[in-house]
Design an enzyme around this catalytic site. Structure first.
Site, PDB file in Angstrom:
ATOM      1  CD  GLU A 122     -20.783  -5.227   0.604  1.00  0.00           C
ATOM      2  OE1 GLU A 122     -21.304  -4.784   1.646  1.00  0.00           O
ATOM      3  OE2 GLU A 122     -20.481  -4.522  -0.356  1.00  0.00           O
ATOM      4  N   GLY A 254     -14.647  -2.530   9.136  1.00  0.00           N
ATOM      5  CA  GLY A 254     -15.266  -1.653  10.121  1.00  0.00           C
ATOM      6  C   GLY A 254     -16.666  -2.085  10.537  1.00  0.00           C
ATOM      7  CD  GLU A 257     -23.588  -2.140   3.380  1.00  0.00           C
ATOM      8  OE1 GLU A 257     -22.595  -2.139   4.125  1.00  0.00           O
ATOM      9  OE2 GLU A 257     -23.505  -2.179   2.144  1.00  0.00           O
ATOM     10  CG  ASN A 258     -25.446  -7.446   7.533  1.00  0.00           C
ATOM     11  OD1 ASN A 258     -24.927  -7.845   6.517  1.00  0.00           O
ATOM     12  ND2 ASN A 258     -24.785  -7.315   8.679  1.00  0.00           N
ATOM     13  CD  GLU A 291     -21.442   0.318   7.671  1.00  0.00           C
ATOM     14  OE1 GLU A 291     -22.103  -0.212   6.754  1.00  0.00           O
ATOM     15  OE2 GLU A 291     -20.224   0.569   7.566  1.00  0.00           O
ATOM     16  CG  HIS A 294     -24.419   1.363   3.068  1.00  0.00           C
ATOM     17  ND1 HIS A 294     -24.194   1.676   1.752  1.00  0.00           N
ATOM     18  CD2 HIS A 294     -23.189   1.097   3.607  1.00  0.00           C
ATOM     19  CE1 HIS A 294     -22.878   1.608   1.501  1.00  0.00           C
ATOM     20  NE2 HIS A 294     -22.257   1.281   2.609  1.00  0.00           N
ATOM     21  CD  GLU A 313     -19.665   0.640   0.258  1.00  0.00           C
ATOM     22  OE1 GLU A 313     -19.643   1.616   1.035  1.00  0.00           O
ATOM     23  OE2 GLU A 313     -20.183  -0.451   0.573  1.00  0.00           O
TER      24      GLU A 313
HETATM   25  N1  B3K Z   1     -20.253  -2.692   2.745  1.00  0.00           N
HETATM   26  C1  B3K Z   1     -19.333  -3.051   3.787  1.00  0.00           C
HETATM   27  C2  B3K Z   1     -18.009  -3.525   3.306  1.00  0.00           C
HETATM   28  C3  B3K Z   1     -17.964  -4.955   2.936  1.00  0.00           C
HETATM   29  C4  B3K Z   1     -16.539  -5.372   2.667  1.00  0.00           C
HETATM   30  C5  B3K Z   1     -16.455  -6.731   2.102  1.00  0.00           C
HETATM   31  N2  B3K Z   1     -15.077  -7.160   1.969  1.00  0.00           N
HETATM   32  C6  B3K Z   1     -19.112  -1.924   4.739  1.00  0.00           C
HETATM   33  C7  B3K Z   1     -19.359  -0.583   4.222  1.00  0.00           C
HETATM   34  O1  B3K Z   1     -18.770  -0.100   3.284  1.00  0.00           O
HETATM   35  O2  B3K Z   1     -20.231   0.039   4.745  1.00  0.00           O
HETATM   36 ZN    ZN Z   2     -20.207   1.349   2.831  1.00  0.00          ZN
END
Ligand code: B3K
Ligand code: ZN
Length: 850
Positions: A122, A254, A257-258, A291, A294, A313
């Site tokens: 991401e 941080g 969330e794959n 995460e 998500h 988000e």
């Molecule tokens: N979705 C990711 C953040 C990705 C950042 C890319 N530069 C983490 C989060 O918000 O859970």
């Molecule tokens: Zn997030």
């Protein structure tokens, strides 16, 4: 924006991709500088898409070969991707490319960290792995084969065949490429399991490097608490046989969330009492929850395009805030969240980087993972919930999951479920997504014949690209107290929709004292004339914990503004009110600690600027020191008793009650050290058996210019632990006296353990400096120059972290002409650097032009 503007992408230009995908198969033959990636993708025409050339994204890929339906092709290759003629109907596309994870220092795509392979896709990192329609609205099921001699080989979904030197994974849930992940390394699993409420068994693992296995238990507990909470509160169950978390040392943010394979910055998952502070424990719990949540808000329902980022988000932040409130204390969590919102989002919304929660254009999407998208995005959901009520919110969320499961959705889809559930017209409310800037809400009052009227006015100042603003829908939670301190009107939500609007309360015996914007019910700046004694009254009597704290905060700010602009002395109402807070044993110690804390230097700079003054960072620093000293003196008889009374007996536990007591002890220790020259802090340092108290004591000593021996001891004790050493670096640059901050930071960057390529170490050290406002803004400009030197150096290897950290300059227009000139010079120097990344170029250009 000249060059950068040419590559701007607009929300209004959205169109669907030419094809749909029926399945993706990937094979990775891992090798540090020559990983081979083979892909097989089944495409079929998308009946809804407009005619367009067939284009697949691809960056930094060494093309080996490609085929369509088994026939070798010679596509057109550019820096950004591949174009080719394709058959009219369905077809199978195959490609083989070579990539070099070891030299991928940008930490986006497939890269290496301490001998381990990992990915970050991401937002647009998958295109650095293979040719693909790398956009969130193209969803597919993935089968992945990983070939390597490393013992642990992971990808998304459920495990398939595995054997000597390979492992296969199958993810049955269609997903966009940004949720793809792969990990390979010599890792140890901390394992557990979870049974979902419908009886499905899920294997849980946290994978870490050898030596870190004793720091996984808390994270595992947090994961299980998150899984239970999402079932109980949102009715959401987990949907695979396995859920893996991997800790990585080199990570730009941080966590990620794959699907089924969350990848975490090790600082956001590894925890132990000896190495982690209470704040670390709470943050780790919150990020693990975020995460995990998500999986539904982001993965099962994803975003149609990156402009809709707040869809996943904002909602997921809102959910993790609710979770932390449920696990700990809603009052304390709300205060903490508002402090963060004001520090990060209000700063952004009131400066050159202001943008709507749903931006309408970008050059580099990674620059829009902002406090506005995340934190204001969460505030917008909080307002919506308050306006429709808890029951309607729950119904709307059920409908959202039912209607959009498997979709790549939009903000319009999100709002429509609320409209359909409640029958409300949300067209004006939708402006919260499109209009940037923090509304100013002013209020005056009137009392006659038992009727009390509040007259509100709202206006939003212009922001870059948006000069005219419309009134927003504001839920204003209000309560009224009578002069004895009893509540005569319980919290009620006034719904303001016009620029000016009045609301009356009748049947009152005396003019009440209003408590406005309870729970901080809208992300606005409340402008209300008040007296120190009225604020002290609310701090003593308000039944709303947020506004009780807010009254004290406003009183402290008012005192500081008076000290800075009128040479006033410290206000005694404030001192007496703080003494009353400390004496009140019925209060939560965590709340008392928050009430004792003073506003940050940056908060004061913005407050002064808003009030029409030019903030002087050095004067702000001195005023805060003077105020802290006065508070310490005024409370001196109370402090030793409170310190002793909040001692936590027994083995360390990171629970909220114990953490609250330690927080109060820490706040009191800070005041005591101003009176005893640090003796108590030195004693606490010597006896501390946990990082919270060790670090508190060290910080107190550094603040009173002692602690050099302890700093050395700390370094010797913790030189083996990279996460603790980040604290050691950050504490020194963060707490150095203003005149020494740049030289202390420069010396730290010469330290053998300063690994500038590691984002955590870089952020700790240089971020410590930028957080040290008087030090960063020292009049000689050394702080600005040092940061710019390092940003220029880092940009060549890691654009994302560089662009993020360049925001330290975004407040440049607040300051005097000298400082403005110095910051502008540094921004121009960065902007003029040869081969500057698109990320950093976009940021410094917006900062300069906004
Ligand atoms: N979705 C990711 C953040 C990705 C950042 C890319 N530069 C983490 C989060 O918000 O859970
Ligand atoms: Zn997030």
């Amino acid at each position: 924006m000249s060059d950068a503007a040419e590559n701007k992408i607009y929300l209004a230009d959205y169109q669907e991709f030419s094809h749909l995908i029926d399945g993706v198969e990937l094979t990775f033959a891992l090798a540090p500088t020559a990983t081979r990636v083979k892909s097989k993708i089944k495409f079929r025409p998308n009946p809804n898409a407009p005619a367009q050339p067939f284009f697949l994204h691809g960056e930094n890929l060494k093309f080996i070969s490609a085929k369509i339906n088994g026939q070798e092709i010679s596509p057109t290759l550019t820096d950004t991707g591949l174009t080719t003629d394709v058959p009219d109907g369905a077809f199978e596309f195959e490609a083989e490319v070579e990539i070099s994870p070891e030299t991928n220092t940008a930490l986006e795509g497939l890269y290496m960290s301490n001998g381990m392979y990992c990915t970050q896709c991401e937002a647009e990192g998958f295109r650095k792995i293979t040719y693909y329609p790398d956009r969130p609205d193209v969803m597919a099921t993935f089968k992945v084969r990983v070939e390597s001699d490393l013992p642990v080989l992971l990808s998304n979904g459920n495990p398939g065949d595995a054997g000597d030197g390979f492992a296969e994974w199958h993810d049955p849930w269609p997903k966009p490429a940004y949720l793809f992940a792969l990990v390979a390394g010599d890792l140890i699993a901390h394992s557990d399991n979870f049974t979902t409420r419908s009886g499905k068994d899920v294997a849980l693992n946290i994978y870490v490097r050898k030596g870190d296995e004793d720091k996984c238990a808390f994270g595992m507990g947090a994961l299980k608490r998150s899984m239970t909470w999402d079932e109980q509160v949102y009715g959401r169950e987990y949907d695979l046989d396995i859920f893996n978390i991997v800790a990585v040392d080199d990570f730009n943010m941080g966590a990620m969330e794959n699907k089924g394979l969350n990848i975490f910055n090790s600082s956001c998952v590894l925890a132990s009492p000896e190495t982690s502070t209470d704040a670390n424990f709470e943050r780790i719990e919150g990020i693990i929850a975020h995460e995990y949540f998500h999986n539904w808000t982001g993965n099962r329902i994803t975003c149609r395009d990156w402009f809709q980022l707040c869809l996943k988000e904002g909602l997921t932040v809102f959910r993790d805030q609710q979770f932390t409130g449920d696990m700990r204390s809603h009052a304390v969590k709300r205060i903490d969240d508002v402090i963060t919102l004001r520090a990060r989002q209000f700063r952004e919304d009131n400066g050159p980087l202001a943008h709507p929660v749903r931006p309408e254009s970008f050059v580099e999407i990674n620059n829009f993972y902002t406090a506005t998208v995340y934190d204001k995005g969460a505030e917008v959901i909080g307002m919506l919930k308050r306006l429709v009520g808890d029951d309607a919110y729950a119904k709307a969320l059920d409908l959202y999951f039912e209607r959009h499961d498997g979709d790549a959705a939009t903000i319009e889809d999100w709002l429509k479920v609320f409209e359909d559930t409640t029958g409300r017209d949300l067209s004006q409310f939708a402006q919260w997504y499109s209009q940037a800037g923090t509304p100013r809400l002013s209020v005056s009052e009137e009392f006659a014949d038992g009727t009390y009227t509040l007259h509100f006015k709202q206006h939003t100042p212009p922001t870059p690209g948006q000069s005219a603003k419309k009134p927003q829908v504001l839920p204003i939670a209000v309560g009224l107290l009578n002069p004895n301190g009893d509540e005569v009107q319980a919290t009620t939500v006034l719904e303001m929709t016009e620029s000016e609007q009045s609301f009356s309360f009748s049947g009152l015996a005396a003019k009440p004292i209003p408590s406005i914007l309870r729970e901080f019910s809208a992300p606005v700046i409340l402008e209300r004339e008040s007296t120190p004694s009225e604020r002290a009254f609310l701090l003593a009597h308000d039944t709303d914990p947020f506004n009780k704290w807010e009254a004290g905060r406003a009183l402290a700010k008012q005192t500081l503004v008076d000290m800075l602009t009128n040479d006033a002395t410290v206000n005694t109402d404030l001192l007496n009110a703080l003494a009353a807070v400390l004496r009140d044993d019925a209060l939560d110690p965590a709340f008392q600690a928050l009430a004792l804390a003073l506003p940050s230097q940056d908060d004061m700079a913005q407050t002064l600027f808003d009030a029409g003054h030019t903030p002087d960072p050095s004067a702000i620093y001195t005023a805060l020191e003077t105020l802290a000293q006065s508070i310490a003196q005024h409370l001196q008889d109370l402090l030793p008793r409170i310190y002793a009374a909040n001692h936590v007996e027994g083995p360390f536990s990171p629970d909220a009650t114990s953490a609250g007591k330690r927080a109060l002890q820490g706040a009191v220790l800070g005041l005591l050290s101003r009176l005893d020259g640090g003796d108590q802090a030195r004693a606490q340092y010597a006896s501390a058996d946990n990082m919270t108290q060790q670090l508190q004591a060290l910080a107190c000593l550094l603040r009173v210019d002692r602690g050099q021996a302890e700093l050395k001891q700390f370094e010797a004790q913790w030189s083996h632990d990279r996460l603790v050493m980040d604290k050691w670096f950050g504490l020194q640059s963060g707490l150095a006296a203003p005149e020494k901050a740049a030289s202390v930071t420069a010396a730290l960057t010469e330290h053998a353990a300063f690994d500038w390529k590691n984002p955590n170490r870089f952020r700790a050290t240089l971020g410590g400096l930028t957080g040290n406002a008087a030090g960063f803004h020292a009049a000689n400009g050394e702080g600005y120059k040092l940061l710019a030197d390092w940003l220029i150096k880092l940009d060549a290897i890691n654009p994302q972290t560089t662009a993020r950290m360049s925001t330290a300059f975004d407040s440049w227009r607040r300051y005097d002409a000298d400082r403005q000139g110095q910051m502008r010079d540094q921004l121009k120097r960065i902007q003029g650097t040869a081969n500057l990344s698109r990320d950093t170029l976009e940021m410094v250009t917006r900062i300069l032009e906004g």
